[in-house]
Every structure is written in C-alpha cells, then in structure tokens.
Design a protein around this motif. Sequence first.
Motif, PDB file in Angstrom:
ATOM      1  N   PRO A 172       0.813  -1.225   0.000  1.00  0.00           N
ATOM      2  CA  PRO A 172       0.000   0.000   0.000  1.00  0.00           C
ATOM      3  C   PRO A 172       0.840   1.266   0.000  1.00  0.00           C
ATOM      4  O   PRO A 172       2.002   1.275   0.413  1.00  0.00           O
ATOM      5  CB  PRO A 172      -0.817  -0.111   1.291  1.00  0.00           C
ATOM      6  CG  PRO A 172       0.008  -0.992   2.176  1.00  0.00           C
ATOM      7  CD  PRO A 172       0.717  -1.961   1.278  1.00  0.00           C
ATOM      8  N   TRP A 287      -4.016   1.379  -3.797  1.00  0.00           N
ATOM      9  CA  TRP A 287      -4.271   0.744  -2.505  1.00  0.00           C
ATOM     10  C   TRP A 287      -3.612   1.615  -1.453  1.00  0.00           C
ATOM     11  O   TRP A 287      -2.395   1.777  -1.438  1.00  0.00           O
ATOM     12  CB  TRP A 287      -3.705  -0.668  -2.532  1.00  0.00           C
ATOM     13  CG  TRP A 287      -3.686  -1.371  -1.201  1.00  0.00           C
ATOM     14  CD1 TRP A 287      -4.445  -1.094  -0.094  1.00  0.00           C
ATOM     15  CD2 TRP A 287      -2.858  -2.482  -0.848  1.00  0.00           C
ATOM     16  NE1 TRP A 287      -4.145  -1.953   0.925  1.00  0.00           N
ATOM     17  CE2 TRP A 287      -3.183  -2.826   0.491  1.00  0.00           C
ATOM     18  CE3 TRP A 287      -1.893  -3.217  -1.518  1.00  0.00           C
ATOM     19  CZ2 TRP A 287      -2.552  -3.871   1.153  1.00  0.00           C
ATOM     20  CZ3 TRP A 287      -1.265  -4.260  -0.863  1.00  0.00           C
ATOM     21  CH2 TRP A 287      -1.594  -4.586   0.463  1.00  0.00           C
ATOM     22  N   ARG A 292      -8.077  -0.737   3.514  1.00  0.00           N
ATOM     23  CA  ARG A 292      -7.891  -2.112   3.037  1.00  0.00           C
ATOM     24  C   ARG A 292      -9.139  -2.642   2.358  1.00  0.00           C
ATOM     25  O   ARG A 292      -9.099  -3.666   1.676  1.00  0.00           O
ATOM     26  CB  ARG A 292      -7.529  -3.033   4.209  1.00  0.00           C
ATOM     27  CG  ARG A 292      -6.122  -2.881   4.725  1.00  0.00           C
ATOM     28  CD  ARG A 292      -5.821  -3.880   5.817  1.00  0.00           C
ATOM     29  NE  ARG A 292      -6.039  -5.265   5.410  1.00  0.00           N
ATOM     30  CZ  ARG A 292      -5.143  -5.989   4.750  1.00  0.00           C
ATOM     31  NH1 ARG A 292      -3.984  -5.456   4.405  1.00  0.00           N
ATOM     32  NH2 ARG A 292      -5.405  -7.248   4.439  1.00  0.00           N
ATOM     33  N   VAL A 295     -11.205   0.285  -3.111  1.00  0.00           N
ATOM     34  CA  VAL A 295     -10.303   0.740  -4.164  1.00  0.00           C
ATOM     35  C   VAL A 295     -10.333   2.266  -4.228  1.00  0.00           C
ATOM     36  O   VAL A 295     -11.395   2.880  -4.091  1.00  0.00           O
ATOM     37  CB  VAL A 295     -10.742   0.157  -5.531  1.00  0.00           C
ATOM     38  CG1 VAL A 295      -9.881   0.700  -6.663  1.00  0.00           C
ATOM     39  CG2 VAL A 295     -10.722  -1.364  -5.497  1.00  0.00           C
ATOM     40  N   TRP A 313     -12.448  -4.062  -2.824  1.00  0.00           N
ATOM     41  CA  TRP A 313     -11.590  -5.059  -3.457  1.00  0.00           C
ATOM     42  C   TRP A 313     -12.325  -6.398  -3.473  1.00  0.00           C
ATOM     43  O   TRP A 313     -13.078  -6.710  -2.541  1.00  0.00           O
ATOM     44  CB  TRP A 313     -10.288  -5.204  -2.687  1.00  0.00           C
ATOM     45  CG  TRP A 313      -9.415  -3.982  -2.697  1.00  0.00           C
ATOM     46  CD1 TRP A 313      -9.262  -3.084  -1.685  1.00  0.00           C
ATOM     47  CD2 TRP A 313      -8.573  -3.524  -3.771  1.00  0.00           C
ATOM     48  NE1 TRP A 313      -8.382  -2.084  -2.052  1.00  0.00           N
ATOM     49  CE2 TRP A 313      -7.944  -2.328  -3.326  1.00  0.00           C
ATOM     50  CE3 TRP A 313      -8.293  -3.995  -5.048  1.00  0.00           C
ATOM     51  CZ2 TRP A 313      -7.043  -1.621  -4.128  1.00  0.00           C
ATOM     52  CZ3 TRP A 313      -7.397  -3.291  -5.838  1.00  0.00           C
ATOM     53  CH2 TRP A 313      -6.788  -2.120  -5.383  1.00  0.00           C
ATOM     54  N   ARG A 345      -5.498  -6.629  -3.812  1.00  0.00           N
ATOM     55  CA  ARG A 345      -5.068  -5.255  -3.541  1.00  0.00           C
ATOM     56  C   ARG A 345      -3.741  -4.991  -4.250  1.00  0.00           C
ATOM     57  O   ARG A 345      -2.818  -5.817  -4.207  1.00  0.00           O
ATOM     58  CB  ARG A 345      -4.908  -5.026  -2.039  1.00  0.00           C
ATOM     59  CG  ARG A 345      -6.173  -5.281  -1.214  1.00  0.00           C
ATOM     60  CD  ARG A 345      -5.908  -5.020   0.259  1.00  0.00           C
ATOM     61  NE  ARG A 345      -7.053  -5.341   1.085  1.00  0.00           N
ATOM     62  CZ  ARG A 345      -7.251  -6.522   1.672  1.00  0.00           C
ATOM     63  NH1 ARG A 345      -6.341  -7.489   1.528  1.00  0.00           N
ATOM     64  NH2 ARG A 345      -8.324  -6.746   2.401  1.00  0.00           N
TER      65      ARG A 345
END
Length: 395
Positions: A172, A287, A292, A295, A313, A345
């Motif tokens: 991320p 991401w 989490r 999107v 996601w 992700r």
Amino acid sequence: RYGQAQVPEGDERTISNLLLDQIEFADVILLNKTDLLTTQQPRTADSQAAATGASRRKTRNSKAAGSSCGGVAVVEKLVGMLQQLNPRAKVVTTSRCDVELQEVLLTGRFDMEQAAQAPGWLALLRTPDSHNGSSGSIMEPTRQQLAQLKAAHTPETEEYNISSFVYRARRPFHPGRLYTQLLKRCFLTRVTQPPPPGYDDDESDNSEDSEDSADGSGGSSDDSSSNSAESSSDSGEESQDADEDAAAAAAKESLEHYAEARKEVLASQQQLLSDGGCLLRSKGFCWLASSRERVVEWSSSGLLLEVAMTHPWFCTVPEEEWPEDEAAKQQIRADFSSDVSIGDRRQELVFIGQNLQRAAIFELLDSCLLTDEELAGGKTAEQWMAEDPLFGPDD
C-alpha cells in the motif's frame, strides 16, 4: 453542452476528463484547423500584423503551405498523442472541417464491446505482469502485443517520444507521503469523498423543508410589513450590490490562487519530464494503507487529478457475489497475489505522455509505498485513516 440542468446525476467529471473520455471512446477523431498550425508558437507580433494585412485568399494559401511545411511537425505530434490515447481510432486531419463523408458516416467501425475496452490506458492495465513484488515494474509485452502496438501506433509516437507505461506494486501507499510528495506537488488534486454511512438524501430534504416551515410559521402584522416595505427594498439593493462586489473579489482571488498553484505544479511536474514534455493522462487505481476495504480510483488529465474511494476489493467480497460470468471470475482470480493477506489489492497506474522520465516517476511512486518497517509496525487501517490527509477526518 446542454447546461448544468442536463448533466446526469452523479456525473462530476471536469471538462478535461470529459474531453478525454470522448477521445478514448471515439472511432474517428477529426483533428481540425490543421492549416492554422505552425512550428512557431506563439506567433510574433510582426507575423500577426503581416497576416492581418494580407488578403483572405492569400492568407488561406499561406496557411495551407505552412501546414504542408513547418506545421507538419506540430500536426504529427498531435496525431501521435491521440493515437497513444486511443490506438483503435482513425485520426483524420482536416482544414475547415473539409472531410469526405465516408470517413464519418456509415463507417461500420463502431462496436460496443470494443469501445468499452478501447482506451489505451485500459489496454495497458490488462497487459499481463508476472511481477508481484513490493515495488513497481516495467512490463515486457508479448510478441503478439508488440505486433498489435506496431500496427496501431504510427511512427509519430516514436519520433516525438510519446510513450506509455504501467506502474505496479503489491504494497500500500503511505497516504501522507503520497499526498505531500506527489499529489500536492505535481497535480491540482480533487478528492471525491465517499458518502458517510447511513447518509440519506431524504433526510437533508426534510431538514430543509423543516427550516422553511419554521421560517414561515411566525407571521408579522400587516402594519409592520407596510411600514418596513420601503426600507427593506433599499437595504435589499444595498445587500445585493455588496454580495456582487464580494463575489467579484472572491472570483479574482480564486483565479489568482489558481494561477499561482498552477505555476508551482507545472514546475514540480517538469521534474518528472524532459525537454519540455507533458503528462497527457494517468489512470488506474491505488491501494492506501488507510483503506484495506475499498479501491481508490485515480484519473488525471494534464495537471488535474481526481482520486475517489469507490468499490470494494474483490478479496473482501464473498465469491458468490462475484460476477456470474466464468471468464470474468478467471480475470478476477488472475489479479490475486500469491500472498493471501494481500488478495487483489495492488497499485496499477498507467501514464501516457511525451518525454516522460520513467525512472523518476517510478522512484517517486516507490518512495510513497510503505517501508518494510512500516509494514511490520502493525498499524491498523483505522489508525492510518486518522492521519490520512485525503480521506481522513477534517482537522
């Protein structure tokens, strides 16, 4: 085109995004007024005066000659950019919209399925990538894809260094670094916030109705209304004048602020380009460590960028709620990482432009990813969201 009242509900695209959407969806693109293009941009005052003093017939002839000589370079560069944005479309150069009817009528070129998959950025995002590491990678196209690219892209793209590439990563972004190091510096960014949980348009409508009802519940006597009519009229005109002056001052201040911000963003963006290049388009999804579940879609045209938190996601959605089509399911599964905790992700961003410094862009994006120490720190998405300058709580 038809005014604000005719804009479909929920369509919040900027003009630049709307124009790019039209280019990416088109079968035929008319590049008009090519006779007015020259290699000298802008023209000097002397040349403008000379052009003004010439006869219309002579001017037309000289412009046509310019298009066939020096102006060809400008036209070819524009054609290359358009073909990079939409490899499927046929680009027709015209002057005074003089075009053969068979080029635009009953062409038989339109196909809804192809049109939905037409954008150059979407084709690039769908290119297979075997890299599932933590940093971005440059994709190597297959032989078939190379053949398709050679057939679709004319030499103008190579001659004027108009290129495209995809940045991919399987970790991320740090929301703070992404904002301060990239979004704030290199774009005029607009953030589209998701509606708050339990939001209901009817509630806001009802509250407005209640306010209107409350305002009308208390009545004043006819005598007092009559006595204050003239003074209310005078004060209303003064108030309107003051409002107009305030609006004009605010508009001027806003334009000055925009001009200054645009200047700073242009200077920062040039660090990712070379030889006076330009970033035409970037598109894809991100991401964020602060999200989490959902999107974050990314879409830029020129200096303008919009990021929006959108759908979940697929790794957070039960498989029975996936699309029923088996081919679609296979494509979804192909997007999953071998690491179960990651799922689908990822970062997937395509960049299209002229004289792009790919290495500099990759390095900047990589610097916005979470470090190994940050990944191991155990910080939750909620904790990241608390300090997220994009989608976190307002200060």
